[in-house]
Motif scaffolding. Structure first.
Motif, PDB file in Angstrom:
ATOM      1  N   UNK A 205       0.826  -1.210   0.000  1.00 10.44           N
ATOM      2  CA  UNK A 205       0.000   0.000   0.000  1.00 10.44           C
ATOM      3  C   UNK A 205       0.860   1.260   0.000  1.00 10.44           C
ATOM      4  N   UNK A 206       0.834   2.052  -1.066  1.00  9.68           N
ATOM      5  CA  UNK A 206       1.683   3.256  -1.111  1.00  9.68           C
ATOM      6  C   UNK A 206       1.322   4.281  -0.045  1.00  9.68           C
ATOM      7  N   UNK A 255      -1.369 -14.052  11.672  1.00  8.18           N
ATOM      8  CA  UNK A 255      -1.471 -13.594  10.293  1.00  8.18           C
ATOM      9  C   UNK A 255      -0.074 -13.551   9.681  1.00  8.18           C
ATOM     10  N   UNK A 256       0.044 -14.113   8.497  1.00  3.20           N
ATOM     11  CA  UNK A 256       1.335 -14.116   7.798  1.00  3.20           C
ATOM     12  C   UNK A 256       1.089 -13.888   6.315  1.00  3.20           C
ATOM     13  N   UNK A 257       1.835 -12.986   5.707  1.00  3.24           N
ATOM     14  CA  UNK A 257       1.689 -12.729   4.285  1.00  3.24           C
ATOM     15  C   UNK A 257       2.235 -13.874   3.448  1.00  3.24           C
ATOM     16  N   UNK A 258       1.560 -14.181   2.358  1.00  6.55           N
ATOM     17  CA  UNK A 258       2.053 -15.249   1.492  1.00  6.55           C
ATOM     18  C   UNK A 258       3.344 -14.836   0.790  1.00  6.55           C
ATOM     19  N   UNK A 286       0.246 -10.893   0.721  1.00  4.52           N
ATOM     20  CA  UNK A 286       0.652  -9.995   1.795  1.00  4.52           C
ATOM     21  C   UNK A 286       2.156  -9.986   2.008  1.00  4.52           C
ATOM     22  N   UNK A 287       2.660  -8.820   2.405  1.00  6.67           N
ATOM     23  CA  UNK A 287       4.064  -8.681   2.771  1.00  6.67           C
ATOM     24  C   UNK A 287       4.191  -8.798   4.293  1.00  6.67           C
ATOM     25  N   UNK A 288       5.265  -8.285   4.849  1.00 10.36           N
ATOM     26  CA  UNK A 288       5.572  -8.485   6.265  1.00 10.36           C
ATOM     27  C   UNK A 288       4.641  -7.718   7.198  1.00 10.36           C
ATOM     28  N   UNK A 289       4.281  -6.490   6.809  1.00 12.58           N
ATOM     29  CA  UNK A 289       3.505  -5.612   7.691  1.00 12.58           C
ATOM     30  C   UNK A 289       2.010  -5.777   7.415  1.00 12.58           C
ATOM     31  N   UNK A 290       1.398  -6.797   7.976  1.00  8.53           N
ATOM     32  CA  UNK A 290      -0.006  -7.087   7.696  1.00  8.53           C
ATOM     33  C   UNK A 290      -0.913  -5.940   8.119  1.00  8.53           C
ATOM     34  N   UNK A 291      -0.609  -5.280   9.230  1.00 12.84           N
ATOM     35  CA  UNK A 291      -1.450  -4.171   9.685  1.00 12.84           C
ATOM     36  C   UNK A 291      -1.173  -2.870   8.948  1.00 12.84           C
ATOM     37  N   UNK A 292      -0.210  -2.902   8.018  1.00 16.07           N
ATOM     38  CA  UNK A 292       0.093  -1.749   7.180  1.00 16.07           C
ATOM     39  C   UNK A 292      -0.201  -2.073   5.714  1.00 16.07           C
ATOM     40  N   UNK A 293      -0.983  -3.108   5.483  1.00 17.90           N
ATOM     41  CA  UNK A 293      -1.251  -3.554   4.121  1.00 17.90           C
ATOM     42  C   UNK A 293      -2.366  -2.737   3.459  1.00 17.90           C
ATOM     43  N   UNK A 297      -7.218  -5.584   3.057  1.00 18.79           N
ATOM     44  CA  UNK A 297      -6.567  -6.510   3.991  1.00 18.79           C
ATOM     45  C   UNK A 297      -6.657  -5.993   5.413  1.00 18.79           C
ATOM     46  N   UNK A 298      -6.354  -4.723   5.620  1.00 15.14           N
ATOM     47  CA  UNK A 298      -6.408  -4.155   6.968  1.00 15.14           C
ATOM     48  C   UNK A 298      -7.805  -4.281   7.564  1.00 15.14           C
TER      49      UNK A 298
END
Length: 320
Positions: A205-206, A255-258, A286-293, A297-298
């Motif tokens: 997410x930019x 939660x883990x990003x694929x 998803x990348x590493x920061x799931x709560x910053x996706x 997703x968030x």
């Protein structure tokens, strides 16, 4: 415990109105910073354990979403990062004496929750390195009704052929007085401040990338570079030690990003396959920061977190 006001960058955090931070002294006398993100609700309180390099303002948007659901949030600057006391002459080096020292910081969070008389039950959200700290905490009896982990550092992603060398270098560094040196491939630069958005390891997410980047550029004192060789050795030893211990009987979602590229996903899968009452949610792309996706997703993740907290809180009330 006396609570001394600490700097808090509310405009950059975008957290709930009335958010504030305090200086707190850990049991071993290091100074930490802990933020309280308030809610008008009284459903409970979330202990939020950030990852390596992170700081309390980064979770303002997450805390705002939790506040809308009725939950207060406490977040911490771990020793050696954010505005907490840094531990080496080079303040950009991520460092800790013993990994278990982070449990002193957890003790300070529990004490603040009591002093502020925050609503119970307590719940845990732990990200990355915070997931490693949080795993030990819940194994050792942290009084939470449920736990959420995002991209937890239950193992560090290192190619198998390189892993023995990482162990050897980090171990030898202590005996030859080089434990303060940056781990290979890292340096003083903050990843968010120096990397480009394209193909970054944290988020798709930019807007969230810009949110994190604005914070560390406006206040460079929040920045942290790579870990020390000593930190690396401590982290490898801690994750190996925890891998040998069983999971607690505790409602849990991980939660883990694929597309996770920082922590060891195999360790996560193994842990969650053997967690009574636990569930692994692999977030597509998803990348590493799931709560910053990305927003979709968030929104889904926060909805599932709140549902877990609500259910666990109600179950605890029935057995009280």
């Amino acid at each position: 415990m006396s609570l001394t006001p600490a700097p808090f960058y509310a405009d950059l955090s975008e957290g709930p109105e009335g958010s504030r931070a305090f200086w707190v002294e850990a049991p071993d006398l290091l100074r930490l910073r802990i933020a309280h993100f308030p809610s008008q609700g009284t459903r409970g309180t979330v202990l939020l354990f950030p990852g390596r390099t992170e700081y309390v303002e980064k979770y303002g948007r997450t805390a705002a979403a939790l506040a809308e659901a009725g939950y207060h949030t406490l977040a911490i600057d771990w020793r050696g990062q954010g505005l907490a006391d840094r531990m080496l002459e080079d303040p950009r080096t991520g460092h800790v004496g013993l990994f278990e020292d982070y449990q002193h910081d957890v003790a300070a969070m529990k004490a603040i929750a009591k002093v502020l008389d925050l609503p119970r039950p307590l719940h845990l959200i732990a990200h990355s390195m915070g997931g490693c700290i949080g795993l030990r905490s819940v194994m050792d009896g942290l009084p939470v009704a449920s736990a959420v982990f995002t991209g937890p550092m239950w193992g560090i992603r290192i190619a198998n052929p390189v892993r023995p060398a990482a162990w050897a270098i980090s171990r030898v560094s202590k005996s030859v007085g080089l434990g303060h040196v940056y781990a290979p491939g890292t340096g003083a630069d903050s990843y968010v401040a120096s990397a480009e958005f394209e193909d970054n390891l944290l988020t798709r997410d930019p807007d969230m990338w810009d949110y994190m980047r604005r914070q560390v550029l406006a206040h460079p004192e929040l920045q942290l570079g790579g870990p020390s060789l000593h930190w690396l050795h401590e982290a490898l030893a801690e994750t190996r030690s925890l891998a040998r211990r069983p999971s607690p009987q505790l409602p849990c979602i991980c939660f883990c990003g694929s597309n996770e590229r920082i922590v060891d996903v195999d360790r996560i899968r193994t842990r969650m396959a053997n967690w009574p009452g636990g569930r692994l949610d692999m977030v597509p792309a998803g990348e590493h920061e799931i709560m910053m996706e990305v927003p979709s997703t968030r929104e889904r993740v926060v909805s599932e977190i709140v549902a877990l907290f609500d259910s666990a809180g109600e179950a605890q009330a029935l057995t009280a």
